[in-house]
Write an enzyme that holds these catalytic residues in place. Structure first.
Site, PDB file in Angstrom:
ATOM      1  N   ARG A  48     -13.667  -8.841  -0.971  1.00 46.91           N
ATOM      2  CA  ARG A  48     -12.862  -8.594   0.221  1.00 46.91           C
ATOM      3  C   ARG A  48     -12.659  -7.084   0.395  1.00 46.91           C
ATOM      4  O   ARG A  48     -12.398  -6.358  -0.562  1.00 46.91           O
ATOM      5  CB  ARG A  48     -11.511  -9.294   0.080  1.00 46.91           C
ATOM      6  CG  ARG A  48     -10.577  -9.095   1.293  1.00 46.91           C
ATOM      7  CD  ARG A  48      -9.371  -8.275   0.929  1.00 46.91           C
ATOM      8  NE  ARG A  48      -8.424  -8.171   2.021  1.00 46.91           N
ATOM      9  CZ  ARG A  48      -7.350  -7.396   2.003  1.00 46.91           C
ATOM     10  NH1 ARG A  48      -7.095  -6.660   0.946  1.00 46.91           N
ATOM     11  NH2 ARG A  48      -6.541  -7.340   3.040  1.00 46.91           N
ATOM     12  N   VAL A  49     -12.810  -6.593   1.608  1.00 47.52           N
ATOM     13  CA  VAL A  49     -12.677  -5.164   1.886  1.00 47.52           C
ATOM     14  C   VAL A  49     -11.287  -4.880   2.440  1.00 47.52           C
ATOM     15  O   VAL A  49     -10.858  -5.505   3.411  1.00 47.52           O
ATOM     16  CB  VAL A  49     -13.753  -4.682   2.872  1.00 47.52           C
ATOM     17  CG1 VAL A  49     -13.512  -3.231   3.259  1.00 47.52           C
ATOM     18  CG2 VAL A  49     -15.138  -4.836   2.242  1.00 47.52           C
ATOM     19  N   SER A  50     -10.599  -3.941   1.829  1.00 49.75           N
ATOM     20  CA  SER A  50      -9.257  -3.566   2.267  1.00 49.75           C
ATOM     21  C   SER A  50      -9.299  -2.604   3.446  1.00 49.75           C
ATOM     22  O   SER A  50     -10.216  -1.796   3.586  1.00 49.75           O
ATOM     23  CB  SER A  50      -8.516  -2.895   1.105  1.00 49.75           C
ATOM     24  OG  SER A  50      -7.350  -2.255   1.556  1.00 49.75           O
ATOM     25  N   ASP A  51      -8.292  -2.682   4.275  1.00 47.54           N
ATOM     26  CA  ASP A  51      -8.179  -1.752   5.404  1.00 47.54           C
ATOM     27  C   ASP A  51      -7.964  -0.315   4.931  1.00 47.54           C
ATOM     28  O   ASP A  51      -8.280   0.630   5.656  1.00 47.54           O
ATOM     29  CB  ASP A  51      -7.014  -2.152   6.297  1.00 47.54           C
ATOM     30  CG  ASP A  51      -5.680  -2.106   5.558  1.00 47.54           C
ATOM     31  OD1 ASP A  51      -5.461  -2.975   4.697  1.00 47.54           O
ATOM     32  OD2 ASP A  51      -4.884  -1.186   5.819  1.00 47.54           O
ATOM     33  N   THR A  98       0.839  -1.197   0.000  1.00 46.73           N
ATOM     34  CA  THR A  98       0.000   0.000   0.000  1.00 46.73           C
ATOM     35  C   THR A  98       0.880   1.254   0.000  1.00 46.73           C
ATOM     36  O   THR A  98       2.005   1.221   0.473  1.00 46.73           O
ATOM     37  CB  THR A  98      -0.864  -0.011   1.279  1.00 46.73           C
ATOM     38  OG1 THR A  98      -1.623  -1.203   1.309  1.00 46.73           O
ATOM     39  CG2 THR A  98      -1.783   1.189   1.341  1.00 46.73           C
ATOM     40  N   THR A 143       0.340   0.341   6.508  1.00 50.68           N
ATOM     41  CA  THR A 143       0.441  -0.588   5.397  1.00 50.68           C
ATOM     42  C   THR A 143       0.779  -1.966   5.931  1.00 50.68           C
ATOM     43  O   THR A 143       1.356  -2.100   7.012  1.00 50.68           O
ATOM     44  CB  THR A 143       1.527  -0.136   4.392  1.00 50.68           C
ATOM     45  OG1 THR A 143       1.607  -1.080   3.318  1.00 50.68           O
ATOM     46  CG2 THR A 143       2.894  -0.038   5.047  1.00 50.68           C
ATOM     47  N   GLY A 144       0.403  -3.007   5.189  1.00 46.51           N
ATOM     48  CA  GLY A 144       0.697  -4.361   5.628  1.00 46.51           C
ATOM     49  C   GLY A 144      -0.470  -5.295   5.377  1.00 46.51           C
ATOM     50  O   GLY A 144      -1.239  -5.098   4.444  1.00 46.51           O
ATOM     51  N   GLY A 177      -3.916  -6.382   5.675  1.00 49.07           N
ATOM     52  CA  GLY A 177      -5.116  -5.613   6.002  1.00 49.07           C
ATOM     53  C   GLY A 177      -5.925  -6.156   7.155  1.00 49.07           C
ATOM     54  O   GLY A 177      -6.368  -5.404   8.033  1.00 49.07           O
TER      55      GLY A 177
END
Length: 280
Positions: free
Chosen positions: A183-186, A155, A204-205, A207
């Site tokens: 799928r929902v990203s952070d 990210t 970042t990383g 999620g």
């Protein structure tokens, strides 16, 4: 007037251990840092983080915007969010398809009643503003998907303090890669991207692990309670490390102090304040 301060990141993870790619990313990150800092000298923190993340989205070497990782069905679904610490307003787009710069759409939502849009609704909103549909996939991203090679999410993000003392942050991602559609990203949530009047943080990383930790909100709350930014980062990441979670974060506070921590092999970031700068 404050001395403007800017910190940006290009992601975290084991994939950056490739020396050739690491050198290339560092050069690109440094160029974007310096171009964006020049903008910060005369622009707001909000406009600057948007500008910096757009530049990162436009470069296929980063996992955001053009060239992003593809999901299990071979499609690119992008997420981005932005937060204005001066007025505590957050906005985001989630799983946005066929729009090259999701961060610009997220920023456009800041002044709206409905400030977080997903999927087709986010795309329709973007089109209503004149954004053109485009294929954000590249031959390289398609080949990577065909080989079914999975890596840590890289990210991108930016945090800034402008000369008026206002703080803002922005984050954008193409996702983890090969995830199940839907799928929902952070990166479309405040837990990966949060700003107040005291600090701005971008994470970042992995999620799902970032969501479990609520990392940026936790750091910002500690700073709001009087903890120095660096200590807030250290205390938060000590707990993350003990659980074996993989993530990193960058931040800047209202005094222009920077902080950065990671539990991954590499976190690529750069900062600049006046004539002083660093690249890692």
């Amino acid at each position: 007037m404050n001395q403007p301060a800017l910190i940006i990141h290009g992601g975290a993870g084991r994939d950056f251990r490739n020396a050739r790619r690491l050198s290339l990313i560092r050069k690109k990150l440094n160029k974007i840092l310096n171009i964006s800092y020049q903008k910060l000298l005369t622009s707001s923190a909000l406009d600057t983080v948007t500008f910096a993340v757009k530049l990162l989205e436009d470069d296929p070497e980063f996992n955001a915007g053009t060239g992003s990782m593809l999901q299990r069905d071979g499609k690119a679904r992008l997420s981005a969010s932005i937060m204005d610490g001066a007025c505590l307003r957050f906005s985001a787009v989630i799983n946005l398809e066929n729009i090259e710069n999701p961060i610009l759409v997220a920023k456009a939502l800041l002044g709206k009643t409905d400030r977080v849009l997903a999927g087709s609704g986010a795309r329709q909103f973007a089109q209503s503003l004149g954004f053109k549909l485009a294929d954000t996939r590249t031959p390289k991203s398609i080949r990577r998907w065909q080989k079914a090679r999975q890596r840590d999410s890289d990210t991108v993000g930016a945090c800034a303090l402008d000369r008026w003392g206002r703080l803002a942050c922005a984050t954008s991602t193409g996702g983890r890669g090969l995830e199940y559609p839907g799928r929902v990203s952070d990166s479309g949530m405040p837990i990966a991207n949060y700003a107040t009047g005291q600090c701005a943080v971008s994470a970042t990383g992995v999620g799902e692990e970032i969501m479990s930790e609520g990392i940026t909100v936790r750091i910002a709350t500690r700073v709001e309670d009087g903890m120095p930014l660096k200590k807030a980062f250290q205390k938060t990441f000590a707990a993350i490390q003990s659980r074996g979670y993989r993530m990193g974060a960058i931040g800047v506070d209202a005094k222009g102090n920077f902080a950065c921590e990671t539990t991954t092999e590499v976190l690529l970031y750069g900062w600049r304040k006046g004539k002083k700068q660093g690249l890692f």
